[in-house]
Write an enzyme that holds these catalytic residues in place. Structure first.
Site, PDB file in Angstrom:
ATOM      1  N   SER A 164       0.827  -1.202   0.000  1.00  0.00           N
ATOM      2  CA  SER A 164       0.000   0.000   0.000  1.00  0.00           C
ATOM      3  C   SER A 164       0.872   1.267   0.000  1.00  0.00           C
ATOM      4  CB  SER A 164      -0.966  -0.038   1.189  1.00  0.00           C
ATOM      5  OG  SER A 164      -1.955   0.945   1.075  1.00  0.00           O
ATOM      6  N   ASP A 263      -9.735  -4.023  -5.397  1.00  0.00           N
ATOM      7  CA  ASP A 263      -9.054  -2.872  -4.799  1.00  0.00           C
ATOM      8  C   ASP A 263      -9.186  -1.659  -5.726  1.00  0.00           C
ATOM      9  OD1 ASP A 263      -7.354  -1.144  -3.460  1.00  0.00           O
ATOM     10  OD2 ASP A 263      -5.547  -2.363  -3.770  1.00  0.00           O
TER      11      ASP A 263
END
Length: 320
Positions: A164, A263
């Site tokens: 991330s 995502d």
């Protein structure tokens, strides 16, 4: 009379809040846990060290059968939107224990400074400093060196990886390594970017069906880096922005990018892979897409079937 502490000035629920009196309330993230002399599940040992007044790290060592064995070195950078989570958290400790045990690497998980107390680019600088500190162990004349790196680290197999926001930092650190030398001219062999936090005005305009999550992706970046020129089209969050440094300058030989189908950051990761391929970069790049999963699924549920498959891919990448 209501105190200043009850006045919220920034509300990025469910991630973080800031109050008028300066109090920062982190709403998401796992609890801190101590290092372990030997993890009961994986057998991995860990300990905490201080790199500088600003930067610390948790080091990991798998079970060693040969005292002269040299292992790849992984500098790992945790996620959390640049403003939450920690190298000392339960979720990331569990994740790195599993990765170290499977890949047989010495890992340095970096505890960098978080926004808003330390706005970006502080985290970028901290992770670069940690990488330089690791590279400095190639110098035998250094007075204070970390024994695990000295005794077991193979500096010809240096990797950087993260998830991330950590994967975003990995990209920027590796790009910097293509322009600046590491200590002792140590080279980064490979880097992995797991669900990298790349964003842009173009991606934000296309929508993903969850307006709040899309808004958060923009708001968290602006919260973490309020002085970023061009906002979410700053090259540090949008590597494909006009005027961004050429991806051909990435300072490593191998790249692995992992994305998850559900995502909202998926498309940014795929566009990044395509752009690297088209840039003229001379290394090898691989894309892994996990179907049916959302952001950071592997951190929250490592026993998930797809999480185990992704872990096997990461371990194989580091055992090259």
């Amino acid at each position: 009379m209501v105190s200043n502490s009850s006045h919220i000035v920034t509300d990025l629920f469910p991630v973080i809040r800031v109050y008028k009196d300066g109090k920062v309330e982190r709403l998401f993230g796992s609890q801190y846990v101590p290092p372990s002399p030997e993890d009961p599940i994986t057998g991995v040992s860990s300990k905490d060290i201080t790199i500088s007044p600003e930067v610390s790290a948790r080091l990991y060592l798998p079970k060693i059968t040969d005292p002269n064995q040299r292992l790849p070195i992984l500098v790992y950078i945790h996620g959390g939107g640049f403003c939450i989570e920690s190298a000392f958290s339960f979720d990331h400790q569990r994740h790195i224990n599993l990765l170290v045990s499977q890949a047989k690497v010495v890992a340095v998980s970096v505890e960098y400074r978080l926004a808003p107390e330390h706005p970006l680019p502080a985290a970028y600088e901290d992770c670069w400093a940690a990488l330089q500190w690791v590279a400095s162990h190639i110098d035998n004349s250094s007075m204070e060196r970390e024994p695990w790196l000295v005794s077991h680290g193979n500096f010809n197999k240096l990797y950087v990886g993260g998830d991330s926001a950590g994967a975003n930092i990995v990209h920027n650190v590796v790009l910097r390594a293509g322009a600046e030398s590491l200590y002792g001219d140590v080279k980064i062999l490979g880097a992995f970017l797991t669900q990298p936090y790349f964003w842009s005005s173009n991606l934000a305009s296309k929508g993903c069906g969850n307006p709040r999550v899309e808004t958060l992706a923009t708001e968290i970046w602006m919260f973490a880096y309020p002085s970023a020129q061009r906002g979410i089209d700053n090259p540090m969050i949008n590597p494909l922005a006009d005027g961004a440094p050429s991806l051909a300058r990435l300072g490593c030989s191998r790249l692995l990018v992992n994305v998850a189908e559900k995502d909202i950051l998926r498309n940014g990761g795929i566009l990044y892979v395509d752009a690297v391929k088209e840039s003229g970069w001379k290394g090898e790049i691989e894309l892994l897409e996990v179907e049916g999963k959302d952001h950071s699924f592997h951190i929250f549920n490592p026993e998930d079937k797809e999480a185990k498959i992704q872990m096997q891919v990461l371990a194989s990448f580091l055992m090259y």
